[in-house]
Design an enzyme around this catalytic site. Structure first.
Site, PDB file in Angstrom:
ATOM      1  N   GLY A  46       0.843  -1.183   0.000  1.00 26.01           N
ATOM      2  CA  GLY A  46       0.000   0.000   0.000  1.00 26.01           C
ATOM      3  C   GLY A  46       0.880   1.236   0.000  1.00 26.01           C
ATOM      4  O   GLY A  46       2.068   1.161   0.346  1.00 26.01           O
ATOM      5  N   GLN A  51       2.473  10.037   1.903  1.00 26.01           N
ATOM      6  CA  GLN A  51       3.784   9.402   2.167  1.00 26.01           C
ATOM      7  C   GLN A  51       4.824   9.816   1.126  1.00 26.01           C
ATOM      8  O   GLN A  51       6.015   9.608   1.338  1.00 26.01           O
ATOM      9  CB  GLN A  51       3.656   7.868   2.161  1.00 26.01           C
ATOM     10  CG  GLN A  51       2.940   7.310   3.384  1.00 26.01           C
ATOM     11  CD  GLN A  51       2.888   5.801   3.328  1.00 26.01           C
ATOM     12  OE1 GLN A  51       2.058   5.230   2.621  1.00 26.01           O
ATOM     13  NE2 GLN A  51       3.766   5.143   4.047  1.00 26.01           N
ATOM     14  N   CYS A  93       5.263  -0.449   7.864  1.00 27.00           N
ATOM     15  CA  CYS A  93       4.906   0.838   7.254  1.00 27.00           C
ATOM     16  C   CYS A  93       6.137   1.350   6.519  1.00 27.00           C
ATOM     17  O   CYS A  93       7.231   1.353   7.083  1.00 27.00           O
ATOM     18  CB  CYS A  93       4.473   1.843   8.328  1.00 27.00           C
ATOM     19  SG  CYS A  93       4.083   3.462   7.628  1.00 27.00           S
ATOM     20  N   LEU A  94       5.956   1.759   5.282  1.00 28.39           N
ATOM     21  CA  LEU A  94       7.103   2.218   4.485  1.00 28.39           C
ATOM     22  C   LEU A  94       7.691   3.505   5.057  1.00 28.39           C
ATOM     23  O   LEU A  94       8.828   3.848   4.744  1.00 28.39           O
ATOM     24  CB  LEU A  94       6.691   2.404   3.020  1.00 28.39           C
ATOM     25  CG  LEU A  94       6.219   1.115   2.331  1.00 28.39           C
ATOM     26  CD1 LEU A  94       5.703   1.404   0.931  1.00 28.39           C
ATOM     27  CD2 LEU A  94       7.338   0.072   2.288  1.00 28.39           C
ATOM     28  N   HIS A 135      -5.066   1.138   7.248  1.00 30.68           N
ATOM     29  CA  HIS A 135      -3.722   1.713   7.403  1.00 30.68           C
ATOM     30  C   HIS A 135      -3.566   2.944   6.484  1.00 30.68           C
ATOM     31  O   HIS A 135      -3.086   3.998   6.908  1.00 30.68           O
ATOM     32  CB  HIS A 135      -2.686   0.631   7.070  1.00 30.68           C
ATOM     33  CG  HIS A 135      -1.264   1.052   7.223  1.00 30.68           C
ATOM     34  ND1 HIS A 135      -0.429   0.581   8.208  1.00 30.68           N
ATOM     35  CD2 HIS A 135      -0.497   1.907   6.488  1.00 30.68           C
ATOM     36  CE1 HIS A 135       0.766   1.130   8.080  1.00 30.68           C
ATOM     37  NE2 HIS A 135       0.759   1.933   7.032  1.00 30.68           N
ATOM     38  N   GLU A 136      -3.996   2.796   5.228  1.00 37.98           N
ATOM     39  CA  GLU A 136      -3.828   3.902   4.259  1.00 37.98           C
ATOM     40  C   GLU A 136      -4.780   5.060   4.561  1.00 37.98           C
ATOM     41  O   GLU A 136      -4.413   6.221   4.391  1.00 37.98           O
ATOM     42  CB  GLU A 136      -4.037   3.396   2.821  1.00 37.98           C
ATOM     43  CG  GLU A 136      -3.104   2.282   2.373  1.00 37.98           C
ATOM     44  CD  GLU A 136      -1.633   2.550   2.634  1.00 37.98           C
ATOM     45  OE1 GLU A 136      -1.223   3.728   2.672  1.00 37.98           O
ATOM     46  OE2 GLU A 136      -0.885   1.571   2.825  1.00 37.98           O
ATOM     47  N   HIS A 139      -3.205   7.093   7.117  1.00 36.30           N
ATOM     48  CA  HIS A 139      -2.185   7.994   6.551  1.00 36.30           C
ATOM     49  C   HIS A 139      -2.831   9.281   6.037  1.00 36.30           C
ATOM     50  O   HIS A 139      -2.329  10.380   6.297  1.00 36.30           O
ATOM     51  CB  HIS A 139      -1.451   7.323   5.389  1.00 36.30           C
ATOM     52  CG  HIS A 139      -0.259   6.508   5.809  1.00 36.30           C
ATOM     53  ND1 HIS A 139       0.786   7.040   6.539  1.00 36.30           N
ATOM     54  CD2 HIS A 139       0.072   5.221   5.587  1.00 36.30           C
ATOM     55  CE1 HIS A 139       1.699   6.101   6.744  1.00 36.30           C
ATOM     56  NE2 HIS A 139       1.288   4.977   6.190  1.00 36.30           N
TER      57      HIS A 139
HETATM   58  O1  K1U Z   1       1.385   2.382   3.809  1.00 36.90           O
HETATM   59  C1  K1U Z   1       2.443   1.783   3.976  1.00 36.90           C
HETATM   60  O2  K1U Z   1       3.320   2.231   4.695  1.00 36.90           O
HETATM   61  C2  K1U Z   1       2.633   0.451   3.298  1.00 36.90           C
HETATM   62  C3  K1U Z   1       2.249  -0.692   4.225  1.00 36.90           C
HETATM   63  C4  K1U Z   1       0.732  -0.818   4.227  1.00 36.90           C
HETATM   64  C5  K1U Z   1       0.211  -1.951   5.000  1.00 36.90           C
HETATM   65  C6  K1U Z   1      -0.588  -2.840   4.371  1.00 36.90           C
HETATM   66  C7  K1U Z   1      -1.114  -3.911   5.073  1.00 36.90           C
HETATM   67  C8  K1U Z   1      -0.823  -4.088   6.391  1.00 36.90           C
HETATM   68  C9  K1U Z   1      -0.039  -3.180   7.025  1.00 36.90           C
HETATM   69  C10 K1U Z   1       0.489  -2.110   6.336  1.00 36.90           C
HETATM   70  C11 K1U Z   1       2.891  -1.956   3.750  1.00 36.90           C
HETATM   71  O3  K1U Z   1       2.961  -2.261   2.608  1.00 36.90           O
HETATM   72  S1  K1U Z   1       3.491  -2.971   4.989  1.00 36.90           S
HETATM   73  C12 K1U Z   1       3.804  -4.497   4.154  1.00 36.90           C
HETATM   74  C13 K1U Z   1       5.094  -4.534   3.530  1.00 36.90           C
HETATM   75  O4  K1U Z   1       5.963  -3.780   3.875  1.00 36.90           O
HETATM   76  C14 K1U Z   1       5.326  -5.525   2.453  1.00 36.90           C
HETATM   77  C15 K1U Z   1       4.284  -6.128   1.842  1.00 36.90           C
HETATM   78  C16 K1U Z   1       4.488  -7.025   0.812  1.00 36.90           C
HETATM   79  C17 K1U Z   1       5.743  -7.334   0.410  1.00 36.90           C
HETATM   80  C18 K1U Z   1       6.798  -6.759   1.047  1.00 36.90           C
HETATM   81  C19 K1U Z   1       6.602  -5.812   2.060  1.00 36.90           C
HETATM   82 ZN    ZN Z   2       2.249   3.169   6.362  1.00 36.05          ZN
END
Ligand code: K1U
Ligand code: ZN
Length: 171
Positions: A46, A51, A93-94, A135-136, A139
Site C-alpha cells: 500500500g 507518504q 509501514c514504508l 492503514h492507508e 495515513h
Molecule cells: O502504507 C504503507 O506504509 C505500506 C504498508 C501498508 C500496510 C498494508 C497492510 C498491512 C499493514 C500495512 C505496507 O505495505 S506494509 C507491508 C510490507 O511492507 C510488504 C508487503 C508485501 C511485500 C513486502 C513488504
Molecule cells: Zn504506512
C-alpha cells in the site's frame, strides 16, 4: 513513470491531513502511476499520497500474493462506510522502515471511493485488504501506526527505529 521518495517518520508532512481531489486530471493519473511504481519497488502492499509528500486523498493497494497476478486498486477520495469486528496483524509501514508491530483493527471494512476514471465504487474487505485500507486511510488523516501503540510499545518502537537507522547507515 518515476519512483517517488517516501517520507520517513518523524517528517511533519506525514502528520498533515490530505485534501480531497477535485478533478481527476492527467497530473493526478501520473501521480497514481508513480505511486504504484513506488509501492511495487519498495516493496509494499500500500502507499498513500502524503507518504510521497502530496497532501491529496489518494492511496494505492495491491495485496496479491507473490504467486498471484498483480491486483492494483486505486482509491481516490476514499470514505470508510462500515467497520466491524476485530483482528490483529503484524503491520509494517514504508514510513517506518525496518520495524513491525502488532496492531488491532477492524476485521471487516466497507469503503467508497472513486476509481481512476472518477467512477464511484464500493468495496467490502476482510483480512489483509481490510487492514491495508484502514492503514492507508489513517495515513490520509495524518495518523501513523505509532499512534496505535501503548506508551511502552511507543518507546520500544523508538529504539527499534534508531537501531534500524544505525544499521542502514552502516550498510
Ligand atoms: O502504507 C504503507 O506504509 C505500506 C504498508 C501498508 C500496510 C498494508 C497492510 C498491512 C499493514 C500495512 C505496507 O505495505 S506494509 C507491508 C510490507 O511492507 C510488504 C508487503 C508485501 C511485500 C513486502 C513488504
Ligand atoms: Zn504506512
Amino acid at each position: 513513470m518515476a519512483l517517488l521518495p517516501i517520507l520517513h517518520y518523524p517528517d511533519a508532512r506525514l502528520r498533515q491531513a490530505a485534501k480531497p481531489v477535485g478533478k481527476i486530471t492527467p497530473e493526478i493519473l501520473e501521480l497514481v502511476e508513480n505511486m504504484a511504481e513506488t509501492m511495487y519497488d519498495a516493496p509494499g502492499c500500500g502507499l498513500a499520497a502524503n507518504q510521497v509528500g502530496v497532501a491529496l486523498r489518494i492511496f494505492v493497494i495491491d495485496t496479491a500474493a507473490e504467486d498471484e497476478p498483480s491486483d492494483l486498486r486505486v482509491f481516490i477520495n476514499p470514505e470508510i462506510l462500515e467497520l466491524d469486528g476485530v483482528q490483529t496483524w503484524e503491520e509494517g509501514c514504508l514510513s517506518f522502515p525496518g520495524v513491525t508491530e502488532e496492531i488491532k483493527r477492524a476485521e471487516h471494512v466497507k469503503v467508497r471511493a472513486l476509481d481512476r476514471a472518477g467512477v464511484p465504487f464500493e468495496l467490502e474487505a476482510d483480512g489483509l485488504l481490510a487492514v491495508a485500507i484502514q492503514h492507508e486511510t489513517d495515513h490520509l488523516n495524518g495518523v501513523l501506526m505509532i499512534d496505535k501503540l501503548s506508551a511502552l510499545k511507543k518507546r520500544m518502537m523508538g529504539r527499534k527505529l534508531a537501531k534500524a537507522k544505525q544499521e542502514d547507515a552502516r550498510d
